[in-house]
Design an enzyme around this catalytic site. Structure first.
Site, mmCIF file in Angstrom:
data_model
loop_
_atom_site.group_PDB
_atom_site.id
_atom_site.type_symbol
_atom_site.label_atom_id
_atom_site.label_comp_id
_atom_site.label_asym_id
_atom_site.label_seq_id
_atom_site.Cartn_x
_atom_site.Cartn_y
_atom_site.Cartn_z
ATOM 1 C CB SER A 8 -0.603 0.706 -5.374
ATOM 2 O OG SER A 8 -1.718 1.254 -4.701
ATOM 3 C CE LYS A 55 -1.871 -1.313 -1.955
ATOM 4 N NZ LYS A 55 -1.779 0.122 -1.897
#
Length: 146
Positions: free
Chosen positions: A67, A104
């Site tokens: 990701s 993230k």
């Protein structure tokens, strides 16, 4: 020392070694033509001193997943995470979200927080009051194998 393993991150605590440090040549490494006139000054370099600014608040975690590939965080990379740093907009953070750890990029606007992946195949996550959410620490460095 292994501390915790989740689906996306495996956490380790740093261990300092006495008299640690690899040989370090402070001359720069040329990516073009070598300079034969350079004198090599040999020193010892400790990655602990280079990468760990706050020993008590620093942890390592190994990345699992894709990701964050756009930010240069690849599967099996080792993250250096400082829990003492203030989470701010655009920092890369390790977060605990609904029972799982994730890494993230933080997007903060007024009272809203989003977790933005750096891969278009993953959705942006808007944090709501229904989420069990903690910003666990800020990523300061990444260690890669070549």
């Amino acid at each position: 020392m292994l501390l915790h393993k989740s689906k996306t991150l495996t956490f380790f605590t740093p261990t300092a070694f006495k008299n640690s440090g690899a040989h370090f040549f402070d001359t720069g490494i040329s990516a073009g033509f070598p300079s034969p006139a350079e004198d090599f000054k040999e020193q010892r370099l400790s990655l602990d001193r280079e990468l760990v600014k706050n020993k008590e608040a620093t942890f390592f975690a190994r990345v699992s997943g894709q990701s964050m590939i756009g930010a240069g965080l690849d599967d099996n990379d080792l993250l250096v995470i400082d829990r003492s740093l203030e989470p701010t907009n655009n920092k890369i953070a390790v977060c605990f979200l609904d029972g799982e750890f994730t890494v993230k990029r933080l997007k903060v606007d007024k009272d809203e927080v989003w977790l933005k992946p750096e891969n278009p195949n993953y959705p942006i996550i808007k944090i709501t009051q229904e989420n069990d959410f903690i910003i666990w620490g800020i990523v300061t460095n990444v260690i890669k194998k070549v």
